[in-house]
Design an enzyme around this catalytic site. Sequence first.
Site, PDB file in Angstrom:
ATOM      1  N   ASN A   1      -7.620  -3.049  14.420  1.00  0.00           N
ATOM      2  CA  ASN A   1      -9.000  -3.412  14.049  1.00  0.00           C
ATOM      3  C   ASN A   1      -9.032  -4.617  13.108  1.00  0.00           C
ATOM      4  O   ASN A   1     -10.054  -4.893  12.498  1.00  0.00           O
ATOM      5  CB  ASN A   1      -9.706  -2.209  13.416  1.00  0.00           C
ATOM      6  CG  ASN A   1      -9.022  -1.735  12.134  1.00  0.00           C
ATOM      7  OD1 ASN A   1      -8.052  -2.346  11.685  1.00  0.00           O
ATOM      8  ND2 ASN A   1      -9.520  -0.653  11.552  1.00  0.00           N
TER       9      ASN A   1
ATOM     10  N   HIS B   1      -7.246  -4.956  10.339  1.00  0.00           N
ATOM     11  CA  HIS B   1      -7.012  -4.700   8.913  1.00  0.00           C
ATOM     12  C   HIS B   1      -5.714  -5.365   8.442  1.00  0.00           C
ATOM     13  O   HIS B   1      -4.795  -5.585   9.225  1.00  0.00           O
ATOM     14  CB  HIS B   1      -7.063  -3.204   8.568  1.00  0.00           C
ATOM     15  CG  HIS B   1      -5.904  -2.373   9.004  1.00  0.00           C
ATOM     16  ND1 HIS B   1      -6.035  -1.058   9.410  1.00  0.00           N
ATOM     17  CD2 HIS B   1      -4.563  -2.638   9.081  1.00  0.00           C
ATOM     18  CE1 HIS B   1      -4.845  -0.564   9.705  1.00  0.00           C
ATOM     19  NE2 HIS B   1      -3.932  -1.502   9.518  1.00  0.00           N
TER      20      HIS B   1
ATOM     21  N   GLU C   1      -9.870  -2.089   5.547  1.00  0.00           N
ATOM     22  CA  GLU C   1     -10.503  -1.865   6.840  1.00  0.00           C
ATOM     23  C   GLU C   1     -11.715  -2.796   7.017  1.00  0.00           C
ATOM     24  O   GLU C   1     -12.202  -3.365   6.033  1.00  0.00           O
ATOM     25  CB  GLU C   1     -10.952  -0.397   6.941  1.00  0.00           C
ATOM     26  CG  GLU C   1      -9.832   0.629   6.736  1.00  0.00           C
ATOM     27  CD  GLU C   1      -8.871   0.742   7.923  1.00  0.00           C
ATOM     28  OE1 GLU C   1      -8.789  -0.174   8.756  1.00  0.00           O
ATOM     29  OE2 GLU C   1      -8.185   1.787   8.001  1.00  0.00           O
TER      30      GLU C   1
ATOM     31  N   ASP D   1       0.809  -1.216   0.000  1.00  0.00           N
ATOM     32  CA  ASP D   1       0.000   0.000   0.000  1.00  0.00           C
ATOM     33  C   ASP D   1       0.844   1.269   0.000  1.00  0.00           C
ATOM     34  O   ASP D   1       2.054   1.227   0.216  1.00  0.00           O
ATOM     35  CB  ASP D   1      -0.961  -0.001   1.205  1.00  0.00           C
ATOM     36  CG  ASP D   1      -0.310  -0.529   2.482  1.00  0.00           C
ATOM     37  OD1 ASP D   1       0.923  -0.472   2.591  1.00  0.00           O
ATOM     38  OD2 ASP D   1      -1.044  -1.002   3.365  1.00  0.00           O
TER      39      ASP D   1
HETATM   40  C1  F6R Z   1       1.396  -1.453   6.160  1.00  0.00           C
HETATM   41  C2  F6R Z   1       0.122  -2.154   6.277  1.00  0.00           C
HETATM   42  C3  F6R Z   1      -0.673  -2.156   7.536  1.00  0.00           C
HETATM   43  C4  F6R Z   1       0.171  -2.424   8.782  1.00  0.00           C
HETATM   44  C5  F6R Z   1      -0.697  -2.372  10.040  1.00  0.00           C
HETATM   45  C6  F6R Z   1       0.128  -2.557  11.295  1.00  0.00           C
HETATM   46  O1  F6R Z   1       1.937  -1.604   4.862  1.00  0.00           O
HETATM   47  O2  F6R Z   1      -0.311  -2.703   5.305  1.00  0.00           O
HETATM   48  O3  F6R Z   1      -1.685  -3.129   7.444  1.00  0.00           O
HETATM   49  O4  F6R Z   1       0.785  -3.682   8.663  1.00  0.00           O
HETATM   50  O5  F6R Z   1      -1.352  -1.141  10.098  1.00  0.00           O
HETATM   51  O6  F6R Z   1       0.977  -1.463  11.463  1.00  0.00           O
HETATM   52  P1  F6R Z   1       2.132  -1.472  12.565  1.00  0.00           P
HETATM   53  O7  F6R Z   1       3.102  -2.524  12.157  1.00  0.00           O
HETATM   54  O8  F6R Z   1       2.743  -0.096  12.483  1.00  0.00           O
HETATM   55  O9  F6R Z   1       1.478  -1.766  13.858  1.00  0.00           O
END
Ligand code: F6R
Length: 245
Positions: free
Chosen positions: A136, A138, A143, A67
Amino acid sequence: MKIIKVDTYEEMSFTAAQLIIQKIQEKPNAVIGLATGSTPLGLYKELIQDHHNNGTSYKQIRTVNLDEYLGLPTDDQNSYHTFMKENLFQHIDIPEEQTHIPNGQTEHPEAEGQRYEDLIQGLGGVDLQILGIGHNGHIGFNEPGTSFDSRTKIVELANSTRKANARFFESMQDVPSHAITMGIASIMDSKEIILLASGTSKAEALQQLIMGEVTEDSPASSLKLHDNVIVIADKEALSLVDIEK
Ligand code: F6R
């Protein structure tokens, strides 16, 4: 879904790095799917250290990132282009043209989603995808409520996700409201998936993933429908799940 319970963040990072290095040894031109955020930072450090100490080469590896924020210039300090360059790419021998990240500056979002899907297909699909998990549930920026049929597309970030990511920005207002992300179906096409999680803040998300039902309200639960997923998580992240080490 195989679950590997480890004691610490460092052990999680080391274990994941060993699996990636093994994949590169088996298939030197593998397509590796990458994530950003705090979770994979230790993994990237391990890969860099191994590259320097043991010479694992990325010359033929292709990477695709999950992403990118919409509207941030590529060279913005908070863009995922900058994140990947600073935390991995500039420290290993991967040619820049073999690294792919969705274009968050596109004026044609739908066309960009299709371009990215075509690009991944053209590479032969993702051999090994690394994922983190949001509080959450994701994955990528998919989401809760995202269709399991979704493909790379523009999404609006949940308020809780913007708050969680605000730590990287000067203020909450600076956190982009939208992103472009591989969809659930795009992620599920990967041949193998490794999901990493560390810390008590991820405990509820992992409880829901491992013990809850498969539902679009919990995007990560889609992974239960994939037959080659490894979850590597530390004991804090698994504190609400009843499994032995
Ligand atoms: C990032 C991504 C997100 C993160 C998730 C956890 O490329 O796709 O899904 O993996 O938000 O983020 P952290 O590792 O910062 O807790």
